[in-house]
Design a protein around this motif. Structure first.
Motif, PDB file in Angstrom:
ATOM      1  N   ALA A   1       0.330  -1.721   0.253  1.00 37.21           N
ATOM      2  CA  ALA A   1       0.238  -0.133   0.292  1.00 37.21           C
ATOM      3  C   ALA A   1       0.887   0.724  -0.176  1.00 37.21           C
ATOM      4  CB  ALA A   1      -0.733  -0.024   1.549  1.00 37.21           C
ATOM      5  N   GLU A   2       1.964   1.080   0.751  1.00 40.01           N
ATOM      6  CA  GLU A   2       3.099   2.311   0.798  1.00 40.01           C
ATOM      7  C   GLU A   2       3.299   2.946  -0.547  1.00 40.01           C
ATOM      8  OE1 GLU A   2       4.645   5.606   2.189  1.00 40.01           O
ATOM      9  OE2 GLU A   2       3.437   4.449   3.143  1.00 40.01           O
ATOM     10  N   ARG A   3       4.051   1.491  -1.303  1.00 45.46           N
ATOM     11  CA  ARG A   3       4.771   1.551  -2.685  1.00 45.46           C
ATOM     12  C   ARG A   3       2.942   1.947  -3.353  1.00 45.46           C
ATOM     13  NH1 ARG A   3       8.589  -0.763  -5.307  1.00 45.46           N
ATOM     14  NH2 ARG A   3       7.961  -0.957  -7.724  1.00 45.46           N
ATOM     15  N   GLU A   4       2.439   1.918  -3.234  1.00 47.33           N
ATOM     16  CA  GLU A   4       1.282   2.242  -4.401  1.00 47.33           C
ATOM     17  C   GLU A   4       1.112   3.759  -4.059  1.00 47.33           C
ATOM     18  OE1 GLU A   4      -1.440   2.036  -6.655  1.00 47.33           O
ATOM     19  OE2 GLU A   4      -0.253   0.892  -7.107  1.00 47.33           O
TER      20      GLU A   4
ATOM     21  N   ARG B   1       2.347  10.013  -5.857  1.00 50.87           N
ATOM     22  CA  ARG B   1       2.478  10.708  -5.547  1.00 50.87           C
ATOM     23  C   ARG B   1       3.928  11.270  -6.857  1.00 50.87           C
ATOM     24  NH1 ARG B   1       2.779   8.894   0.049  1.00 50.87           N
ATOM     25  NH2 ARG B   1       4.577   8.459  -0.300  1.00 50.87           N
ATOM     26  N   ILE B   2       4.868  10.049  -7.045  1.00 51.92           N
ATOM     27  CA  ILE B   2       5.340  10.307  -8.011  1.00 51.92           C
ATOM     28  C   ILE B   2       4.817  10.543  -9.482  1.00 51.92           C
ATOM     29  CG2 ILE B   2       7.492   9.152  -9.605  1.00 51.92           C
ATOM     30  CD1 ILE B   2       8.073   7.620  -7.080  1.00 51.92           C
TER      31      ILE B   2
ATOM     32  N   GLU C   1       9.147  14.525  -3.598  1.00 53.18           N
ATOM     33  CA  GLU C   1       9.309  15.456  -4.223  1.00 53.18           C
ATOM     34  C   GLU C   1      10.946  15.508  -4.436  1.00 53.18           C
ATOM     35  OE1 GLU C   1      10.229  16.695  -1.081  1.00 53.18           O
ATOM     36  OE2 GLU C   1       8.864  15.850  -1.310  1.00 53.18           O
ATOM     37  N   LEU C   2      11.618  14.871  -4.614  1.00 57.12           N
ATOM     38  CA  LEU C   2      12.905  14.945  -4.790  1.00 57.12           C
ATOM     39  C   LEU C   2      13.398  14.374  -5.468  1.00 57.12           C
ATOM     40  CD1 LEU C   2      14.936  16.081  -1.107  1.00 57.12           C
ATOM     41  CD2 LEU C   2      14.212  17.752  -3.284  1.00 57.12           C
ATOM     42  N   MET C   3      12.445  12.509  -5.498  1.00 59.15           N
ATOM     43  CA  MET C   3      12.576  12.019  -6.380  1.00 59.15           C
ATOM     44  C   MET C   3      12.083  11.999  -7.746  1.00 59.15           C
ATOM     45  SD  MET C   3      14.998   9.103  -7.038  1.00 59.15           S
ATOM     46  CE  MET C   3      14.729   8.057  -8.359  1.00 59.15           C
ATOM     47  N   ALA C   4      11.112  12.747  -7.246  1.00 57.10           N
ATOM     48  CA  ALA C   4       9.882  12.661  -8.919  1.00 57.10           C
ATOM     49  C   ALA C   4      10.491  14.069  -9.634  1.00 57.10           C
ATOM     50  CB  ALA C   4       8.720  13.315  -8.300  1.00 57.10           C
ATOM     51  N   LYS C   5      11.231  15.175  -8.626  1.00 63.11           N
ATOM     52  CA  LYS C   5      11.656  16.169  -9.607  1.00 63.11           C
ATOM     53  C   LYS C   5      13.065  15.825 -10.164  1.00 63.11           C
ATOM     54  CE  LYS C   5      13.835  20.613  -9.642  1.00 63.11           C
ATOM     55  NZ  LYS C   5      14.899  21.545  -8.098  1.00 63.11           N
TER      56      LYS C   5
END
Length: 292
Positions: free
Chosen positions: A112-115, A120-121, A189-193
């Motif tokens: 669930a956390e991974r999902e 979010r990503i 958000e840093l990983m998404a960026k």
């Protein structure tokens, strides 16, 4: 001359009287205190001397030496049985069942956390759900059941180098693996960026309408540990789907036969892998690089 009974009694009383008369007068008076004290001290000193002699004799005498009892024939068997009893796990069915339930709950929570993290990503990248699902299944069908090129990288590497590797991995259906997220798991958000900077075809594009490369990015410390990767960049050819969640992945799945290290192009890393005996693993990947 015969003595009568009365005369005998009188004679006896006469002797008693003479004996009493012969006792000195000081015998009837009590003994002085210093005489009694002296007698007690003398007796005490004598007792202490006897105790000292007894202790000295005990110290000088040697006791019997200790004797180790003879080991019986059954002793090794009993000893082995005792060790086996200590090493044998004492399983409690209730505890085993509770542990299995806890493991299942932990796996569900992790999935669930991974999902949630994936959502979010995808949201940060500006991807709608259908586009996110398409990106997750972007690997070519011809490579899904063969070896997948997994490139181990780090967020400390220059973005331009990561973009170059991403362009090559998109051609072979490869995967880019990070050990962790920059800033930790709480800074998604840093990983998404970083992912957006690496995957965008146009590095100057901003917003959700930017075109992305079909390369999957995973954050998986377990795959680093499984292959003993301690420095990057590194290449491994892995069977199966390395992008599966932790709870769905087979822990006993075989890892790559080789791990290639070096700051080289993807083609050079693949060729080195083949020279080490992995020609079959890299055949399809090199073919895709040659066609494009």
């Amino acid at each position: 001359m015969p003595i009568s009974k009365r005369s005998a009694n009188s004679f006896a009383w006469l002797l008693v009287g003479l004996m009493l008369a012969s006792i000195p007068a000081w015998a009837d008076s009590p003994a002085p205190n210093h005489t009694a004290r002296s007698q007690v001290e003398a007796e005490g000193n004598a007792a202490m001397e006897r105790l000292k002699r007894a202790v000295g004799a005990a110290k000088q005498s040697e006791g019997p030496a200790p004797v180790i009892p003879a080991q019986s024939e059954a002793a090794p068997q009993l000893q082995r049985r005792a060790f086996e009893g200590l090493s044998r796990p004492k399983g409690d069915p209730a505890l085993v069942k509770r542990a299995e339930m806890d493991i299942a709950a932990a796996r569900q929570a992790l999935a669930a956390e991974r999902e949630r993290a994936s959502q979010r990503i995808a949201q940060a990248l500006g991807l709608e759900q259908p586009e996110a699902n398409a990106l997750a299944n972007a690997a070519p069908a011809s490579l899904k059941k063969s070896w997948v090129a997994v490139l181990f990288v780090s967020s400390a590497m220059p973005v331009e180098v990561l973009r170059t590797y991403a362009a090559s991995l998109a051609r072979v259906g490869g995967v880019m693996a990070f050990r962790g997220m920059p800033g930790g798991m709480t800074r998604v958000e840093l990983m998404a960026k970083l992912s957006a900077q690496v995957l965008r075809l146009d590095p100057g594009c901003e917003g959700p309408a930017c075109a992305m490369r079909d390369v999957q990015i995973i954050v998986d410390p377990l795959i680093f540990r499984q292959h003993g990767v301690t420095k990057v960049p590194a290449l491994a050819m892995i069977t199966g789907d390395p992008t599966q969640p932790y709870c769905d992945r087979d822990e006993n799945s075989p890892g790559a036969a080789h791990v290639i290290y070096g700051d080289a192009a993807l083609s050079g890393l693949l060729e080195e892998y083949g020279r080490l005996g992995g020609k079959e693993e890299i055949r399809d990947a090199l073919a895709h690089l040659a066609r494009q």
